[in-house]
Design an enzyme around this catalytic site. Structure first.
Site, PDB file in Angstrom:
ATOM      1  N   GLU A  45      10.495  15.385  15.454  1.00  0.00           N
ATOM      2  CA  GLU A  45      10.790  15.188  13.931  1.00  0.00           C
ATOM      3  C   GLU A  45       9.995  16.201  13.271  1.00  0.00           C
ATOM      4  O   GLU A  45       8.976  16.431  13.275  1.00  0.00           O
ATOM      5  CB  GLU A  45      10.462  13.817  13.396  1.00  0.00           C
ATOM      6  CG  GLU A  45      10.989  13.610  12.032  1.00  0.00           C
ATOM      7  CD  GLU A  45      10.550  12.056  11.478  1.00  0.00           C
ATOM      8  OE1 GLU A  45       9.467  11.471  11.886  1.00  0.00           O
ATOM      9  OE2 GLU A  45      11.438  11.537  11.125  1.00  0.00           O
ATOM     10  N   GLU A  84      10.214   0.707  10.331  1.00  0.00           N
ATOM     11  CA  GLU A  84      11.405   1.940  10.295  1.00  0.00           C
ATOM     12  C   GLU A  84      10.555   3.274  10.224  1.00  0.00           C
ATOM     13  O   GLU A  84       9.846   3.382   9.456  1.00  0.00           O
ATOM     14  CB  GLU A  84      11.729   1.701   8.642  1.00  0.00           C
ATOM     15  CG  GLU A  84      13.142   2.248   8.325  1.00  0.00           C
ATOM     16  CD  GLU A  84      13.220   3.649   7.914  1.00  0.00           C
ATOM     17  OE1 GLU A  84      13.277   4.783   8.853  1.00  0.00           O
ATOM     18  OE2 GLU A  84      13.228   3.809   6.752  1.00  0.00           O
ATOM     19  N   CYS A 141      13.713  10.482   6.713  1.00  0.00           N
ATOM     20  CA  CYS A 141      13.662  10.027   8.297  1.00  0.00           C
ATOM     21  C   CYS A 141      14.944  10.132   8.876  1.00  0.00           C
ATOM     22  O   CYS A 141      15.115  10.426   9.948  1.00  0.00           O
ATOM     23  CB  CYS A 141      13.190   8.618   8.299  1.00  0.00           C
ATOM     24  SG  CYS A 141      13.838   7.579   6.840  1.00  0.00           S
ATOM     25  N   LYS A 179       0.665  -1.210  -0.053  1.00  0.00           N
ATOM     26  CA  LYS A 179      -0.104  -0.019  -0.133  1.00  0.00           C
ATOM     27  C   LYS A 179       0.729   1.130   0.075  1.00  0.00           C
ATOM     28  O   LYS A 179       1.580   1.514   1.079  1.00  0.00           O
ATOM     29  CB  LYS A 179      -0.879   0.213   1.053  1.00  0.00           C
ATOM     30  CG  LYS A 179      -1.930   1.298   1.124  1.00  0.00           C
ATOM     31  CD  LYS A 179      -2.643   1.592   2.395  1.00  0.00           C
ATOM     32  CE  LYS A 179      -1.913   2.616   3.192  1.00  0.00           C
ATOM     33  NZ  LYS A 179      -1.652   3.797   2.494  1.00  0.00           N
TER      34      LYS A 179
HETATM   35  P1  NAI Z   1       1.968   7.926   8.834  1.00  0.00           P
HETATM   36  O1  NAI Z   1       2.757   6.920   9.592  1.00  0.00           O
HETATM   37  O2  NAI Z   1       0.596   8.321   9.096  1.00  0.00           O
HETATM   38  O3  NAI Z   1       2.038   7.324   7.140  1.00  0.00           O
HETATM   39  C1  NAI Z   1       2.686   6.543   6.632  1.00  0.00           C
HETATM   40  C2  NAI Z   1       2.010   5.235   6.002  1.00  0.00           C
HETATM   41  O4  NAI Z   1       1.240   4.658   7.033  1.00  0.00           O
HETATM   42  C3  NAI Z   1       0.858   5.684   4.925  1.00  0.00           C
HETATM   43  O5  NAI Z   1       0.984   4.638   3.848  1.00  0.00           O
HETATM   44  C4  NAI Z   1      -0.115   5.744   5.684  1.00  0.00           C
HETATM   45  O6  NAI Z   1      -1.499   5.674   4.820  1.00  0.00           O
HETATM   46  C5  NAI Z   1      -0.248   4.548   6.699  1.00  0.00           C
HETATM   47  N1  NAI Z   1      -0.903   4.526   7.772  1.00  0.00           N
HETATM   48  C6  NAI Z   1      -1.465   5.465   8.443  1.00  0.00           C
HETATM   49  N2  NAI Z   1      -2.143   5.106   9.595  1.00  0.00           N
HETATM   50  C7  NAI Z   1      -2.109   3.817   9.587  1.00  0.00           C
HETATM   51  C8  NAI Z   1      -2.520   2.676  10.396  1.00  0.00           C
HETATM   52  N3  NAI Z   1      -3.292   3.050  11.483  1.00  0.00           N
HETATM   53  N4  NAI Z   1      -2.284   1.421   9.992  1.00  0.00           N
HETATM   54  C9  NAI Z   1      -1.489   1.140   9.143  1.00  0.00           C
HETATM   55  N5  NAI Z   1      -0.948   2.070   8.191  1.00  0.00           N
HETATM   56  C10 NAI Z   1      -1.290   3.279   8.376  1.00  0.00           C
HETATM   57  O7  NAI Z   1       2.582   9.144   8.516  1.00  0.00           O
HETATM   58  P2  NAI Z   1       2.228  10.743   8.162  1.00  0.00           P
HETATM   59  O8  NAI Z   1       0.794  10.872   8.918  1.00  0.00           O
HETATM   60  O9  NAI Z   1       1.955  10.700   6.567  1.00  0.00           O
HETATM   61  O10 NAI Z   1       3.186  11.622   8.394  1.00  0.00           O
HETATM   62  C11 NAI Z   1       3.275  12.167  10.012  1.00  0.00           C
HETATM   63  C12 NAI Z   1       4.717  12.136  10.278  1.00  0.00           C
HETATM   64  O11 NAI Z   1       5.211  11.040  10.496  1.00  0.00           O
HETATM   65  C13 NAI Z   1       5.480  13.277   9.556  1.00  0.00           C
HETATM   66  O12 NAI Z   1       5.395  14.514   9.808  1.00  0.00           O
HETATM   67  C14 NAI Z   1       6.930  12.423   9.843  1.00  0.00           C
HETATM   68  O13 NAI Z   1       7.363  12.933  10.854  1.00  0.00           O
HETATM   69  C15 NAI Z   1       6.734  11.075  10.077  1.00  0.00           C
HETATM   70  N6  NAI Z   1       6.966  10.312   8.861  1.00  0.00           N
HETATM   71  C16 NAI Z   1       8.234   9.420   8.965  1.00  0.00           C
HETATM   72  C17 NAI Z   1       8.299   8.736   7.881  1.00  0.00           C
HETATM   73  C18 NAI Z   1       9.589   7.841   7.754  1.00  0.00           C
HETATM   74  O14 NAI Z   1      10.161   7.696   6.669  1.00  0.00           O
HETATM   75  N7  NAI Z   1      10.325   7.345   8.812  1.00  0.00           N
HETATM   76  C19 NAI Z   1       7.669   8.665   6.638  1.00  0.00           C
HETATM   77  C20 NAI Z   1       6.371   9.461   6.747  1.00  0.00           C
HETATM   78  C21 NAI Z   1       6.106  10.185   7.803  1.00  0.00           C
END
Ligand code: NAI
Ligand code: MG
Length: 492
Positions: free
Chosen positions: A400, A269, A303, A195
């Site tokens: 972050e 991650e 990240c 996804k």
């Molecule tokens: P997120 O963690 O909500 O989204 C990442 C992925 O997880 C997306 O595909 C989303 O649809 C999915 N997701 C969201 N809720 C879920 C759930 N309950 N169960 C399973 N999958 C789920 O991150 P978001 O809201 O886009 O960004 C928020 C913050 O997270 C950012 O500001 C940043 O600080 C951090 N982040 C860190 C990343 C990294 O590479 N470590 C990547 C993206 C965000």
């Protein structure tokens, strides 16, 4: 110093050396009006949909599906069938052929993918073209090489695949994260349901065409789109054996709770707040390039971004003034322009988050610097920003931000640098800049970070494992370590 505060010259003024615009053509990539789910080698029509847009100007690009529990169920069933129906028992050398094909097709179509990645995600074309695409192809090439060597990598054990892998990825490196997830899973004989993030589904959907070209058996790779609700359905589906997640620490923790006691495998991650540490003997001009690459690369949506700069006190003034001067040369604007250094912020939601943390930094008393910069009127933009006078306790030094915002702190001794660097709930990456090899080794040993870069930053290679400690998650991706989560070892 006074030099620094002169306004930038306007484009078109005689004697002006600003680059003319050099936009990459978006005609090279065909975007459909509407996409379904790629399941069992076919396209399923979505019942619920939403629009995916270009963050540079909010232009709607396509209608995509918001997959329900039922859609997820179909995708998992297709993956299970493909797993049982031959993929898992195929000789490794045969699986490798498919992976090599995917890698080659990605190389052949890399310009198309790079344009789509920049359009849908907002990152500069020079990064998607020179970083994301070559690395995505390299990951498939690399893991293709492992497919027939799993036995050599696990002496006296019998390696076998784990089953169906559910893979959930973020929006900062959409195609590259897809490659990180899919390549090792397939190399080891698993099938997948992936996804992409809700804001950046388009390169994953175009990847389905690569899967078709490579003649991968139907159901080995399935793609469903949608937001966190779809992700949660995928995580809790009973017929999934392994979950690989990259994203926020908050969602990572929620997934870990859901999976407790289920016996499903999990790798996470998550976020980071890396220290980039500059000693007084470092080559400063190179270090400044490393600082800029560390935090302004991909708009800071990284990240492992070097978001906390730790500078030895004796060179503080010099480094900060060199950094500010360099920041004035960063070109912020159209992601499809080949000269752009900093593109669009991925979404309105992320822009708001960056804005509120920057406001918190100002309110807490840090000193802000932003170079003069004309931002486009439409779309989501944030000026590259540096904060000085930052205390360890400020939110901008702890949380972050995931945007082009750097916090500068100082230190006097290596011990103090280590103490400050490790003083965070995260532990994903760090950077060390110094002339002394022995100091690099000593620092690397004491930094609690999965990756430590020395005299460079944000370097990636498929052969090198990547992953974190503490709230940055667990498990490694890349290298031989990256195969581990996808391989079960039986006694020989
Ligand atoms: P997120 O963690 O909500 O989204 C990442 C992925 O997880 C997306 O595909 C989303 O649809 C999915 N997701 C969201 N809720 C879920 C759930 N309950 N169960 C399973 N999958 C789920 O991150 P978001 O809201 O886009 O960004 C928020 C913050 O997270 C950012 O500001 C940043 O600080 C951090 N982040 C860190 C990343 C990294 O590479 N470590 C990547 C993206 C965000
Ligand atoms: Mg979220």
């Amino acid at each position: 110093m006074a030099e620094l505060d002169k306004p930038q010259r306007e484009v078109g003024v005689p004697g002006d050396w600003t680059y003319a615009s050099a936009p990459e053509s978006r005609e090279i990539v065909h975007i459909s009006d509407r996409y379904g789910y790629f399941v069992g080698g076919e396209w399923l029509e979505p019942a619920e949909t939403y629009e995916t847009i270009a963050p540079r100007d909010e232009e709607p690009l396509a209608t995509v599906g918001q997959a329900t529990a039922e859609d997820v169920g179909r995708a998992v069933a297709a993956a299970r069938n493909a797993y049982a129906d031959g993929w898992s028992s195929l000789p490794g050398s045969e699986r490798a052929k498919y992976l090599f094909r995917i890698a080659r097709v990605l190389q052949e179509r890399s310009r198309e993918f790079a344009v789509l990645e920049s359009l849908n995600g907002g990152k500069p074309i020079k990064e998607s073209r020179d970083v994301d695409l070559p690395l995505a192809a390299a990951h498939f090439f690399y893991y293709a090489g492992w497919a027939d060597k799993l036995e050599y990598a696990s002496p006296n054990r019998r390696p076998r695949p784990v089953g169906v892998a559910a893979q959930i990825i973020p929006w900062n490196f959409p195609l590259l994260m897809l490659a990180w997830k899919i390549a090792p899973a397939l190399a080891a004989g698993n099938t997948v349901v992936l996804k992409p993030a809700e804001t950046t589904p388009l390169t994953a959907l175009l990847f389905c065409d690569v899967v078709r070209q490579a003649e991968l058996p139907p159901g080995v790779v399935n793609i469903v789109t949608g937001d966190g609700r779809t992700g949660a359905e995928l995580v809790s589906h009973p017929d999934v054996n392994k979950i690989a997640f990259t994203g926020s620490t908050e969602v990572g923790k929620a997934i870990q709770k859901t999976l407790a006691g289920t016996g499903k495998r999990l790798t996470l991650e998550l976020g980071g707040k890396a220290a980039n540490i500059i000693f007084d003997d470092a080559p400063l001009d190179q270090a400044v390039e490393g600082i800029v690459n560390g935090i302004y690369f991909n708009q800071g949506h990284v990240c492992c971004a070097g978001s906390r700069l730790l500078v030895e006190e004796s060179i503080y003034e010099t480094v900060v003034s060199k950094l500010k001067r360099r920041m004035r040369t960063l070109r912020v604007g159209d992601p499809l322009d080949k000269n752009t250094d900093v593109g669009a912020i991925n979404s309105k939601q992320q822009l708001d988050k960056i804005g509120s943390l920057v406001q918190a930094g100002i309110d807490e008393g840090a000193e802000i610097y932003q170079p003069p910069c004309k931002l486009p009127e439409r779309g989501y933009w944030f000026v590259p920003t540096v904060f000085t006078n930052v205390a360890q306790s400020y939110r901008i030094a702890q949380e972050e931000i995931f945007g082009p915002v750097l916090s500068v702190l100082t230190f006097r001794t290596p011990d103090e640098a280590i103490e400050k660097a490790n003083n965070t709930p995260y532990g994903l990456s760090a950077g060390v800049w110094t002339e002394k090899g022995s100091r690099i080794l000593a620092m690397a040993q004491r930094l609690k970070a999965g990756v430590v870069w020395a005299n460079t930053y944000n370097r990636f290679d498929p052969a090198s494992p990547f992953g974190g400690y503490k709230e940055s998650g667990f498990g490694r991706e890349g290298g031989r370590h990256g195969l581990g989560p996808y391989v079960a070892l039986d006694d020989a």
